[in-house]
Design a protein around this motif. Structure first.
Motif, PDB file in Angstrom:
ATOM      1  N   PRO A   1      -2.537  11.686  -3.560  1.00 37.88           N
ATOM      2  CA  PRO A   1      -1.979  10.723  -2.607  1.00 37.88           C
ATOM      3  C   PRO A   1      -0.534  11.092  -2.290  1.00 37.88           C
ATOM      4  CG  PRO A   1      -2.351   9.698  -4.756  1.00 37.88           C
ATOM      5  CD  PRO A   1      -2.831  11.104  -4.854  1.00 37.88           C
TER       6      PRO A   1
ATOM      7  N   THR B   1       3.030  10.384   0.582  1.00 36.22           N
ATOM      8  CA  THR B   1       3.636   9.577   1.635  1.00 36.22           C
ATOM      9  C   THR B   1       3.965  10.535   2.769  1.00 36.22           C
ATOM     10  OG1 THR B   1       5.798   9.897   0.613  1.00 36.22           O
ATOM     11  CG2 THR B   1       4.611   7.887   0.043  1.00 36.22           C
TER      12      THR B   1
ATOM     13  N   PRO C   1      -3.249  10.339   8.563  1.00 38.10           N
ATOM     14  CA  PRO C   1      -3.585   9.841   7.231  1.00 38.10           C
ATOM     15  C   PRO C   1      -4.078  10.946   6.295  1.00 38.10           C
ATOM     16  CG  PRO C   1      -5.309   9.276   8.786  1.00 38.10           C
ATOM     17  CD  PRO C   1      -4.222   9.952   9.567  1.00 38.10           C
TER      18      PRO C   1
ATOM     19  N   GLU D   1      -7.414   4.159   1.764  1.00 33.66           N
ATOM     20  CA  GLU D   1      -6.424   3.088   1.794  1.00 33.66           C
ATOM     21  C   GLU D   1      -5.014   3.640   1.968  1.00 33.66           C
ATOM     22  OE1 GLU D   1      -8.437   3.025  -1.363  1.00 33.66           O
ATOM     23  OE2 GLU D   1      -9.969   1.946  -0.232  1.00 33.66           O
ATOM     24  N   GLN D   2      -4.826   4.917   1.607  1.00 31.49           N
ATOM     25  CA  GLN D   2      -3.501   5.524   1.683  1.00 31.49           C
ATOM     26  C   GLN D   2      -3.645   6.978   2.136  1.00 31.49           C
ATOM     27  OE1 GLN D   2      -1.719   5.685  -2.180  1.00 31.49           O
ATOM     28  NE2 GLN D   2      -3.597   6.279  -3.198  1.00 31.49           N
ATOM     29  N   PRO D   3      -2.542   7.595   2.569  1.00 34.48           N
ATOM     30  CA  PRO D   3      -2.606   8.990   3.009  1.00 34.48           C
ATOM     31  C   PRO D   3      -2.856   9.950   1.839  1.00 34.48           C
ATOM     32  CG  PRO D   3      -0.610   7.929   3.801  1.00 34.48           C
ATOM     33  CD  PRO D   3      -1.244   6.994   2.835  1.00 34.48           C
ATOM     34  N   TYR D   4      -3.600  10.997   2.102  1.00 37.36           N
ATOM     35  CA  TYR D   4      -3.902  12.015   1.103  1.00 37.36           C
ATOM     36  C   TYR D   4      -3.642  13.405   1.663  1.00 37.36           C
ATOM     37  CZ  TYR D   4      -6.302   8.950  -2.215  1.00 37.36           C
ATOM     38  OH  TYR D   4      -6.593   7.999  -3.143  1.00 37.36           O
TER      39      TYR D   4
ATOM     40  N   THR E   1     -12.160   7.875  -5.555  1.00 40.02           N
ATOM     41  CA  THR E   1     -10.934   7.162  -5.215  1.00 40.02           C
ATOM     42  C   THR E   1     -11.130   5.648  -5.259  1.00 40.02           C
ATOM     43  OG1 THR E   1     -11.394   7.380  -2.854  1.00 40.02           O
ATOM     44  CG2 THR E   1      -9.916   9.003  -3.846  1.00 40.02           C
TER      45      THR E   1
ATOM     46  N   SER F   1      -9.118   3.222  -7.914  1.00 40.57           N
ATOM     47  CA  SER F   1      -8.157   2.238  -7.423  1.00 40.57           C
ATOM     48  C   SER F   1      -8.486   0.823  -7.867  1.00 40.57           C
ATOM     49  CB  SER F   1      -8.081   2.295  -5.889  1.00 40.57           C
ATOM     50  OG  SER F   1      -9.330   1.913  -5.333  1.00 40.57           O
TER      51      SER F   1
END
Length: 127
Positions: free
Chosen positions: A38, A40, A46, A87-90, A122, A126
């Motif tokens: 993961p 930012t 994304p 759910e988040q950038p990878y 993932t 999570s």
């Protein structure tokens, strides 16, 4: 949804690639392997995806380039499986790890299975 692989989705950052190999997790579906971490990301993408084919298995650059093209194409066709479940950038690195010369359809099928395995990994991680 567009099935494309634009420039802003290509993994080129040396620091992100180093992070992948030092802290990344991995899922495999023979002969493919997906290393992910993961991140930012500043851009609107994304995902950041890179592909790799080992010189150990394919000595000729022509052969390595062919399998890299196939990996990029299977990613492009199936990336909606990833986008729908993130759910988040990878950042990803996608590897072809065998000297066996699989057909496009076999690699595409394995890619779908690998992406599903990633989504399961993932989501369970999570929770």
């Amino acid at each position: 949804m567009k099935n494309n692989y634009p420039k802003h989705e290509k993994l080129k950052s040396k620091t992100t690639i180093d992070l992948l190999f030092s802290e990344g997790k991995s899922v495999s579906k023979y002969p493919l392997r997906l290393v992910y971490v993961p991140v930012t990301l500043e851009e609107d993408a994304p995902l950041k995806m890179g592909v790799s084919v080992s010189k150990k298995y394919f000595k000729k650059a022509v052969d390595r380039n062919y399998f890299k093209r196939v990996l990029r194409e299977t990613y492009r066709l199936n990336k909606q499986l990833l986008l729908e479940n993130l759910e988040q950038p990878y950042a990803f690195m996608f590897f072809y790890q065998t000297k066996d010369r699989l057909s496009f359809s076999e690699i595409n099928e394995k890619t779908i299975q690998l992406f599903q395995k990633f989504v399961e990994a993932t989501q369970t991680g999570s929770k």
